[in-house]
Design a protein around this motif. Structure first.
Motif, PDB file in Angstrom:
ATOM      1  N   GLU A 253      10.719  -9.264  -7.827  1.00 21.00           N
ATOM      2  CA  GLU A 253       9.537  -8.669  -7.200  1.00 21.00           C
ATOM      3  C   GLU A 253       8.375  -8.691  -8.178  1.00 21.00           C
ATOM      4  OE1 GLU A 253       8.445  -4.468  -4.893  1.00 21.00           O
ATOM      5  OE2 GLU A 253      10.502  -4.936  -5.527  1.00 21.00           O
TER       6      GLU A 253
ATOM      7  N   ALA B  32       9.566  -2.163   1.233  1.00 22.54           N
ATOM      8  CA  ALA B  32       9.392  -3.601   1.454  1.00 22.54           C
ATOM      9  C   ALA B  32       9.725  -3.928   2.901  1.00 22.54           C
ATOM     10  CB  ALA B  32      10.281  -4.407   0.515  1.00 22.54           C
TER      11      ALA B  32
ATOM     12  N   SER C  99       5.752  -5.933  -0.524  1.00 17.04           N
ATOM     13  CA  SER C  99       6.381  -4.728  -1.072  1.00 17.04           C
ATOM     14  C   SER C  99       5.321  -3.846  -1.716  1.00 17.04           C
ATOM     15  CB  SER C  99       7.456  -5.087  -2.099  1.00 17.04           C
ATOM     16  OG  SER C  99       6.868  -5.691  -3.235  1.00 17.04           O
TER      17      SER C  99
ATOM     18  N   ARG D 152       8.089  -9.434  -2.608  1.00 17.37           N
ATOM     19  CA  ARG D 152       9.505  -9.392  -2.987  1.00 17.37           C
ATOM     20  C   ARG D 152      10.189 -10.633  -2.433  1.00 17.37           C
ATOM     21  NH1 ARG D 152      13.085  -4.052  -1.832  1.00 17.37           N
ATOM     22  NH2 ARG D 152      11.308  -3.174  -3.009  1.00 17.37           N
TER      23      ARG D 152
END
Length: 331
Positions: free
Chosen positions: A187, A246, A224, A204
């Protein structure tokens, strides 16, 4: 000293230091007086020592305007906690410049109006852990007095610090997660540090084993967001609590799909989560950190729990627990 000369000295002192790093940051100009002597803090700068000869060095520099009666000298300058008794301790200034002139040893004459730059060799992360004050001890006719200029609260010195954040995580579902196995995620987020809260947003991306893909991999991708709180900070360590969310699409391929066809969407997951972090803090290189060390780089580990909620199919949500590596690079 004429108004023009005073202004020229102030500007010259600031410009003379600009070459060694970011420019001075303007302040709300707190002012203190004692026994006819006044000290006003006009600007500050924090950064690495300068290498060029003749430049002021040190972890932090403050640009002051001073006014004092005749036969007045500066004896000592300290950056200290506000809770200390005035002129009783703190980080001492090791260098002083008056009106852009070369280094002046202490005690230094300061009668009249002057632009003064004081430098401290310790960065705020190492020296400052509370609301701060600048203590200037002055001597007039062999009598000492202390001029204290309050520099707090810390929010008055703080600017939002931008940062690039990276998380690498792996987790195990507590029960079957649809057709997916263990998800491995990376991420990347861009955020800002606002006081004790770090907020960020980004992308992400991850892989997970897929039972419907002949045990191949499914790709998980989506936006996210995260908010990290730092309730406990004992430099260089900090304990953080991170709340994240997310929205991930699962894309996959079947063996029966024609060659060159686009991946299919298998599921759409909503993934809220919470993590407990143990972080190592360090000041960024060429730091423009303000008082109390609000800007920092971060490296750490986390233990997390996430709730994966399927959106497209009638499946039960599943908890995923795991470990991760986290980092934050101040920009």
């Amino acid at each position: 000293m004429t108004r023009a000369r005073r202004a020229a000295g102030l500007v010259g002192a600031a410009l003379g230091l600009a070459a060694c790093g970011p420019a001075f940051q303007p302040l709300p100009a707190p002012v203190a007086w004692s026994g006819g002597t006044g000290v006003r803090v006009d600007a500050m700068k924090v950064g690495p020592p300068a290498a060029a000869p003749g430049q002021v060095v040190g972890g932090m520099r403050l640009l002051l305007t001073t006014h004092a009666p005749a036969e007045t000298r500066i004896v000592r300058v300290r950056l200290t906690r506000l809770t200390r008794r005035p002129c009783s301790g703190g980080a001492p200034a090791f260098l002083l410049q008056v009106d852009g002139a070369p280094e002046t040893p202490l005690p230094a004459p300061i009668a009249g109006d002057h632009a003064v730059v004081v430098s401290f060799g310790t960065t705020p992360e190492q020296a400052i852990e509370a609301p701060t004050a600048l203590d200037v001890m002055v001597e007039q006719h062999e009598r000492l007095s202390c001029v204290r200029t309050e520099l707090g609260p810390a929010r008055d010195w703080h600017r939002p610090q931008m940062g690039l954040e990276l998380d690498l995580t792996g987790g195990a579902p507590l029960r079957p997660l649809g057709d997916l196995g263990t998800p491995w995620m990376i991420e990347e987020r861009f955020g800002a540090l606002l006081g004790q809260v770090d907020v960020s947003g980004g992308l992400r991306l991850g892989l997970a084993s897929c039972a419907e893909c002949d045990n191949g991999d499914a790709v998980l991708v989506g936006p996210s967001f995260a908010a990290s709180l730092f309730p406990v900070t004992v430099h260089p360590l900090a304990l953080g609590i991170a709340f994240s969310y997310a929205s991930l699409l699962e894309t996959l391929r079947y063996t029966t799909d024609p060659a060159g066809s686009l991946p299919r969407v298998g599921e759409w997951y909503q993934v809220p989560g919470v993590a407990l972090q143990l972080d190592w803090l360090s000041p960024p290189r060429s730091s423009r950190v303000r008082l109390r060390g609000r800007d920092f780089n971060l490296w750490g580990v986390e233990v997390f729990e996430q709730l994966w909620i399927p959106t497209l199919h009638a499946e039960r949500p599943t908890s995923v627990v795991g470990l991760g590596l986290v980092s934050r690079i101040a920009l």
